[in-house]
Design an enzyme around this catalytic site. Structure first.
Site, mmCIF file in Angstrom:
data_model
loop_
_atom_site.group_PDB
_atom_site.id
_atom_site.type_symbol
_atom_site.label_atom_id
_atom_site.label_comp_id
_atom_site.label_asym_id
_atom_site.label_seq_id
_atom_site.Cartn_x
_atom_site.Cartn_y
_atom_site.Cartn_z
ATOM 1 N N LYS A 1 30.919 -0.871 -33.696
ATOM 2 C CA LYS A 1 29.516 -0.593 -33.350
ATOM 3 C C LYS A 1 29.414 -0.842 -31.843
ATOM 4 O O LYS A 1 28.908 -1.868 -31.376
ATOM 5 C CB LYS A 1 28.574 -1.479 -34.167
ATOM 6 C CG LYS A 1 27.130 -1.014 -34.112
ATOM 7 C CD LYS A 1 26.298 -1.683 -35.191
ATOM 8 C CE LYS A 1 24.812 -1.536 -34.919
ATOM 9 N NZ LYS A 1 24.307 -0.161 -34.930
HETATM 10 N N1 PMP Z 1 25.582 4.763 -38.485
HETATM 11 C C1 PMP Z 1 25.124 4.449 -37.257
HETATM 12 C C2 PMP Z 1 25.488 5.336 -36.107
HETATM 13 C C3 PMP Z 1 24.321 3.316 -37.073
HETATM 14 O O1 PMP Z 1 23.863 3.007 -35.857
HETATM 15 C C4 PMP Z 1 23.976 2.531 -38.190
HETATM 16 C C5 PMP Z 1 23.104 1.320 -38.010
HETATM 17 N N2 PMP Z 1 23.883 0.206 -37.677
HETATM 18 C C6 PMP Z 1 24.472 2.892 -39.447
HETATM 19 C C7 PMP Z 1 25.271 4.022 -39.564
HETATM 20 C C8 PMP Z 1 24.134 2.099 -40.675
HETATM 21 O O2 PMP Z 1 24.719 0.820 -40.612
HETATM 22 P P1 PMP Z 1 24.052 -0.431 -41.329
HETATM 23 O O3 PMP Z 1 23.670 0.010 -42.676
HETATM 24 O O4 PMP Z 1 25.146 -1.451 -41.342
HETATM 25 O O5 PMP Z 1 22.886 -0.842 -40.506
#
Ligand code: PMP
Length: 298
Positions: free
Chosen positions: A159
């Site tokens: 991330k």
């Molecule tokens: N894809 C992207 C590009 C994101 O920014 C997020 C948010 N973090 C997600 C998927 C979903 O991740 P999560 O469910 O862990 O928040």
């Protein structure tokens, strides 16, 4: 009411082990992360004073940093405690939690092997990403021009701030064109995800979602898959091409910020019926994140 800018709010931000007044939590303009995107972050949500899947978010933060070649100089326990304490200090029950780790200023070239690694954590009160009205009606998604990169091109499991450049461009373009968000394909032209959320479809009572092999396997995605299976729904992770979208009856997106949100339309070509399985999973997710275990209205 005027929008409160994010660099000047009441309270404190946790920065490198200290609580500093919110407006003083600054970095210098010559910071490696600003120039070279050497930063990783998390997006977490607290419900009723409890951060949902905090330990998993912290683990992902540490792993994101490792994928960029650096180690966050605080153990997971310290990070978890800082997030939880900050929530109490700021007096929030339902909030967004944003830890960010970045390379500092000692060296300002592509190479910055020995730069200090910093960690900041901020929390703020945050209503639903999309309004309840939008969530029930279903969002309209644009088709993004940019695609999720090949994992051989970028550390797609991290991330990492740098990976959001194409997300912001895509989301801005979608908003200019009257959409709430954009759906991105992957480098091979397959359906991937949205600019900050994963995507799911429903066909004949079964749930279909792209394999998370070149984008984040979101924690919400994992939670929702588990909730769906608990309900007895079949969940199929597979390659989905855009020309298949007309065969799906429902579509929804998942994310810590977006939670479970229905989609009504993609790119002006494909329409879906919000409700049904989407509504069930919205309700199940709301119950799952509620620390008292009671189901609230979705
Ligand atoms: N894809 C992207 C590009 C994101 O920014 C997020 C948010 N973090 C997600 C998927 C979903 O991740 P999560 O469910 O862990 O928040």
């Amino acid at each position: 009411m005027a929008i409160q800018p994010f660099d000047n709010r009441p309270g404190v931000i946790w920065m490198d082990g200290q609580y500093v007044p919110w407006a003083d939590a600054k970095v210098h303009v010559l910071t490696h992360a600003l120039h070279y995107a050497s930063a990783v972050f998390e997006g977490e949500r607290a419900y009723g004073g409890v951060i949902f899947r905090l330990e998993d978010h912290t683990r992902r933060l540490q792993e994101s940093a490792r994928l960029l070649g650096f180690e966050i100089p605080f153990p997971a326990e310290t990070i978890n405690k800082a997030c939880a304490d900050l929530l109490v200090r700021q007096g929030h029950m339902d909030a967004y939690v944003r830890p960010i780790a970045w390379r500092g200023s000692e060296m300002m070239g592509v190479a910055a092997q020995n730069n200090t690694i910093h960690l900041g954590i901020a929390v703020w009160e945050w209503p639903s990403y999309f309004s309840p009205e939008e969530r029930l009606k279903g969002l309209r998604l644009d088709m993004a021009k940019y695609r999720r990169p090949d994992p051989m091109t970028a550390p797609s499991k991290s991330k990492a701030s740098g990976l959001y450049m194409i997300c912001t461009i895509s989301k801005h373009r979608a908003e200019r064109r009257g959409y709430a968000d954009a759906m991105m394909l992957d480098w091979q032209g397959r359906v991937a995800e949205c600019t900050g959320a994963n995507i799911f479809f429903v066909k004949d009572g079964k749930i279909h979602t792209p394999i998370a092999d070149c984008f984040l396997d979101g924690l919400t995605r994992q939670t929702v898959i588990a909730l769906a299976k608990k309900r007895g729904f079949e969940v199929i992770e597979r390659r989905i091409m855009p020309d298949e979208l007309s065969t799906f009856s429902e579509c929804f997106i998942t994310g810590s910020a977006a939670e479970v949100t229905a989609v009504s339309e993609i790119g002006g070509q494909w329409n879906f019926n919000p409700g049904g399985i989407t509504k069930t999973l919205m309700e199940d997710y709301t119950a799952a994140v509620n620390p008292s275990g009671k189901a609230a209205a979705a």
